[in-house]
Motif scaffolding. Structure first.
Motif: not given
Length: 195
Positions: A151-171
């Motif tokens: 999630s932190a990487v997604s915000v730092l890189t401004k790449r929404r797809r990393y956030w989706i990956v973090s949600l999958v990991g959270g799931a």
């Protein structure tokens, strides 16, 4: 574990800062990260609790096995005494009574050993179950921590797809948390055969 908590705090700080200065979806990342952190904390608590339970039950089982051995020694002593009395005593009612008493002691110790064995085995079973729960919760903690970092990487890189990956990991972490809860509390919820 404190290293993991430190990384989580750093990631949350980056996300909080980026949520105020980054893309609009960054606030959703911040919210999901808070949820992931709460779930990670819950999983870590349950993991630690079960680890402690496993250690306590393992020690209780060890104590019971020591008690089992002590009863075995007492039983062997009673048998040896009966055998010695049989060999060395003069025939008569007193010696026969002593031999009978030693044989009864031997039998009593053997019966007590069986009960102690059952108790020790139960403690071992409970220890193994708690250790299994600990491992399941620990896997959830790992996935939650990875999800927070991504999630932190997604915000730092401004790449929404990393956030989706973090949600999958959270799931995935949530799945381990739920599996742990079912393992630990599931037998008690059904109302059948629980303790």
């Amino acid at each position: 574990m404190s290293e993991v908590e430190g990384l989580t705090e750093q990631a949350e700080e980056h996300i909080h800062h980026a949520a105020h200065s980054g893309p609009q979806w960054a606030s959703w990342v911040a919210l999901s990260t808070v949820i992931l952190a709460v779930l990670a904390a819950l999983s870590a608590f349950l993991s630690g609790f079960n680890e402690t339970e496993a250690l306590i039950n393992r020690q209780l089982a060890s104590d019971q096995w020591s008690y089992y051995q002590a009863k075995g020694l007492k039983g062997n002593t009673a048998k040896a005494s009966a055998d010695l009395f049989t060999l060395l005593s003069k025939p008569g009612p007193e010696s026969q009574e002593s031999i009978k008493n030693y044989r009864e002691e031997q039998t009593r110790y053997k019966e007590e050993q069986e009960k102690i064995k059952e108790t020790a085995t139960e403690f071992e079973h409970e220890s193994n179950a708690a250790l299994h729960n600990h491992e399941t919760y620990s896997k959830g903690v790992i996935l939650f921590q990875i999800a927070i970092a991504v999630s932190a990487v997604s915000v730092l890189t401004k790449r929404r797809r990393y956030w989706i990956v973090s949600l999958v990991g959270g799931a995935g972490g949530l799945l381990f948390l739920l599996c742990g809860l079912l393992q630990q509390f599931g037998p008690h919820l059904g109302g059948h055969g629980g303790h």
